[in-house]
Design a protein around this motif. Structure first.
Motif, PDB file in Angstrom:
ATOM      1  N   PRO A 131       0.817  -1.232   0.000  1.00  0.00           N
ATOM      2  CA  PRO A 131       0.000   0.000   0.000  1.00  0.00           C
ATOM      3  C   PRO A 131       0.842   1.270   0.000  1.00  0.00           C
ATOM      4  O   PRO A 131       0.387   2.319  -0.487  1.00  0.00           O
ATOM      5  CB  PRO A 131      -0.815  -0.132   1.298  1.00  0.00           C
ATOM      6  CG  PRO A 131      -0.845  -1.597   1.600  1.00  0.00           C
ATOM      7  CD  PRO A 131       0.463  -2.130   1.108  1.00  0.00           C
ATOM      8  N   LYS A 134       1.310   2.940  -3.466  1.00  0.00           N
ATOM      9  CA  LYS A 134       0.146   3.392  -4.233  1.00  0.00           C
ATOM     10  C   LYS A 134       0.076   4.919  -4.226  1.00  0.00           C
ATOM     11  O   LYS A 134       0.287   5.555  -3.201  1.00  0.00           O
ATOM     12  CB  LYS A 134      -1.130   2.782  -3.655  1.00  0.00           C
ATOM     13  CG  LYS A 134      -1.151   1.251  -3.782  1.00  0.00           C
ATOM     14  CD  LYS A 134      -2.455   0.686  -3.290  1.00  0.00           C
ATOM     15  CE  LYS A 134      -2.443  -0.841  -3.363  1.00  0.00           C
ATOM     16  NZ  LYS A 134      -2.274  -1.350  -4.726  1.00  0.00           N
ATOM     17  N   ARG A 135      -0.233   5.493  -5.393  1.00  0.00           N
ATOM     18  CA  ARG A 135      -0.265   6.955  -5.557  1.00  0.00           C
ATOM     19  C   ARG A 135      -1.698   7.468  -5.499  1.00  0.00           C
ATOM     20  O   ARG A 135      -2.626   6.772  -5.914  1.00  0.00           O
ATOM     21  CB  ARG A 135       0.364   7.321  -6.906  1.00  0.00           C
ATOM     22  CG  ARG A 135       1.831   6.942  -7.018  1.00  0.00           C
ATOM     23  CD  ARG A 135       2.274   6.858  -8.464  1.00  0.00           C
ATOM     24  NE  ARG A 135       1.626   5.742  -9.162  1.00  0.00           N
ATOM     25  CZ  ARG A 135       1.935   5.365 -10.396  1.00  0.00           C
ATOM     26  NH1 ARG A 135       2.864   6.023 -11.073  1.00  0.00           N
ATOM     27  NH2 ARG A 135       1.312   4.349 -10.953  1.00  0.00           N
ATOM     28  N   PRO A 232      -1.028   7.120 -12.261  1.00  0.00           N
ATOM     29  CA  PRO A 232      -1.901   6.273 -11.448  1.00  0.00           C
ATOM     30  C   PRO A 232      -2.858   5.441 -12.302  1.00  0.00           C
ATOM     31  O   PRO A 232      -3.336   5.893 -13.341  1.00  0.00           O
ATOM     32  CB  PRO A 232      -2.655   7.277 -10.571  1.00  0.00           C
ATOM     33  CG  PRO A 232      -1.766   8.471 -10.501  1.00  0.00           C
ATOM     34  CD  PRO A 232      -1.081   8.542 -11.839  1.00  0.00           C
ATOM     35  N   ASP A 251      -3.225   1.468  -8.340  1.00  0.00           N
ATOM     36  CA  ASP A 251      -3.230   2.492  -7.295  1.00  0.00           C
ATOM     37  C   ASP A 251      -4.601   2.614  -6.631  1.00  0.00           C
ATOM     38  O   ASP A 251      -4.692   3.075  -5.493  1.00  0.00           O
ATOM     39  CB  ASP A 251      -2.814   3.841  -7.898  1.00  0.00           C
ATOM     40  CG  ASP A 251      -1.405   3.789  -8.442  1.00  0.00           C
ATOM     41  OD1 ASP A 251      -0.468   3.840  -7.640  1.00  0.00           O
ATOM     42  OD2 ASP A 251      -1.251   3.672  -9.673  1.00  0.00           O
TER      43      ASP A 251
END
Length: 455
Positions: A131, A134-135, A232, A251
């Motif tokens: 996690p 993620k963006r 993303p 993402d």
């Protein structure tokens, strides 16, 4: 079979045929063992469990009654390879046969799910699902990329949602979304759309389907492409219950393609309402701050009063500080004068002439003590030397030779102390006080004339 009514011209009713088959089949296929893969397992409100047992060529409905399900040591889910032991039954209301399970044995996860789990664990170990990597999605994307099939409900759902919510520019990268090679096509389309200028976010997805239909979104090549995408990525595959590996690498995950459209762009009307609300709040806060500033200014003016009085009060405070400074400086000067007087007295006491005189007196006394110590040490050393000389003279081999003794040595230099150390006829050297003799042993006695008989 006996016909009930001749008017039916020999035909039997559905019930008659069904119950005839039921009696015939159920009597022959009781307590059978069938293995296969679990599909579409679902528990109902009554507590019973229904699923389909399948292999490559056929499917068999299975029911597990609540009482049996409570005794099972395992939890049945899609993809499991199991052996079902039970009775084959024909269910008349639907006119189909089903297997009523007595017990269910786990044979391990299905091949597809086993491969999927192995790949999931390996990619998770590499950090692709972390996690932390993620963006966040852009609030208002300039351009949205869509990677899906060119025809189908998914692309229409996404486009209609985007048009309804926010007029963002959309770039579609069409590709196959199922079948052999589909994963590589999706990955290539993702790579291409991500390079389009001003694309801020990409939706990758398709509609629902079976595990085999959605398998392309579980393949390693696509999962890695999603993780490596420079912008993303939102994964929108299948329905709410589907969650392929592309969801874990993306993402953000959307339950459906429609939800993906709602996720990547804001609702324009809501955005306008938020802006209007924030403008109103900003104006209200600005007005409050201005009013508070005026109140503080008026209070400061009231406290300030007549400037001449304020200046006079400050001048008085300065005068007090100057007087305190003069007093402090006077006290400091007095202390320093006292210290100077004491230092001068110490300086007179520590004058170099007095110091040198005292040092010379101490040096003379130490010199006399040194002379006395040296003379006493010399006397002691001379006595010790005389004693050592006497002891050395007494213990010297030369003194023993002078008294008439001799030293006998073998040719190898060994000093003979016992007659048994030489043989008869051996050559020896006899060392005397005056000179030496070369001799040959003519005879040997084990005892000399000075030894006692008891020795």
């Amino acid at each position: 079979m006996t016909l009930g009514d001749p008017g039916r011209r020999g035909a039997v009713s559905v019930s008659e045929l069904t119950f005839a088959l039921k009696g015939h089949v159920e009597s022959r296929f009781s307590n059978v063992r069938v293995f296969g893969e679990v599909l579409s397992a679902r528990a109902v409100q009554s507590g019973h469990l229904y699923f389909t047992l399948k292999d490559r060529e056929a499917q068999l409905p299975v029911v597990v009654w609540r009482s049996t399900l409570a005794r099972l040591p395992l939890r049945i889910s899609d993809g499991m390879q199991v052996i079902v032991v039970g009775d084959l039954q024909i269910y008349p209301p639907h006119g189909r046969y089903q297997l009523v399970a007595r017990s269910v044995l786990d044979m391990g996860a299905g091949l597809l799910l086993a491969r999927l789990e192995e790949l999931k664990q390996r990619l998770a170990a590499e950090g692709l699902f972390d996690p932390a990597r993620k963006r966040p999605l852009p609030l208002i994307p300039r351009r949205v990329g869509v990677v899906t099939a060119e025809t189908g409900a998914a692309v229409q759902d996404i486009l209609s949602t985007l048009r309804r919510r926010y007029p963002a520019d959309v770039v579609i990268a069409p590709c196959r979304v199922q079948g052999p090679g589909a994963a590589r096509e999706i990955a290539a389309a993702l790579h291409a759309v991500a390079r389009v200028p001003c694309v801020d976010v990409v939706i990758v997805g398709r509609g629902g389907g079976s595990l085999e239909d959605l398998w392309a979104f579980n393949e390693e090549v696509l999962v890695r492409a999603i993780a490596a995408c420079p912008v993303p990525v939102v994964s929108a595959v299948g329905h709410e219950i589907d969650q392929p590996l592309s969801d874990l690498a993306a993402d953000a995950r959307a339950a459906t393609p429609t939800a993906a459209g709602e996720l990547v762009v804001p609702q324009l009307s809501e955005l306008r309402a938020q802006i209007a609300s924030r403008v109103g709040r900003l104006a209200h806060q600005t007005q409050r701050h201005q009013q508070a500033a005026r109140t503080r200014l008026n209070a400061a003016r009231a406290r300030l009063g007549d400037p001449r009085r304020v200046v006079a009060e400050r001048q008085q405070a300065v005068d007090e500080q100057v007087m305190r400074l003069d007093h402090a400086m006077s006290r400091a000067l007095a202390v320093q004068r006292e210290r100077l007087t004491g230092a001068r007295a110490q300086l007179r006491h520590l004058h170099p002439r007095e110091t040198v005189t005292a040092a010379r007196a101490r040096a003379a006394a130490l010199g006399e003590r040194l002379d006395r110590a040296v003379r006493a040490l010399l006397v002691t050393r001379r006595g010790a030397l005389t004693h050592a000389r006497r002891t050395l003279t007494v213990l010297s081999p030369t003194a023993s030779l002078e008294r008439g003794y001799a030293i006998v040595r073998r040719p190898d230099g060994l000093v003979v102390r016992d007659a048994r150390q030489v043989d008869i006829g051996a050559h020896v050297e006899v060392i005397l006080y005056g000179g030496a003799l070369d001799a040959t042993v003519a005879a040997r006695r084990e005892r000399n004339a000075y030894e006692s008989e008891e020795t």
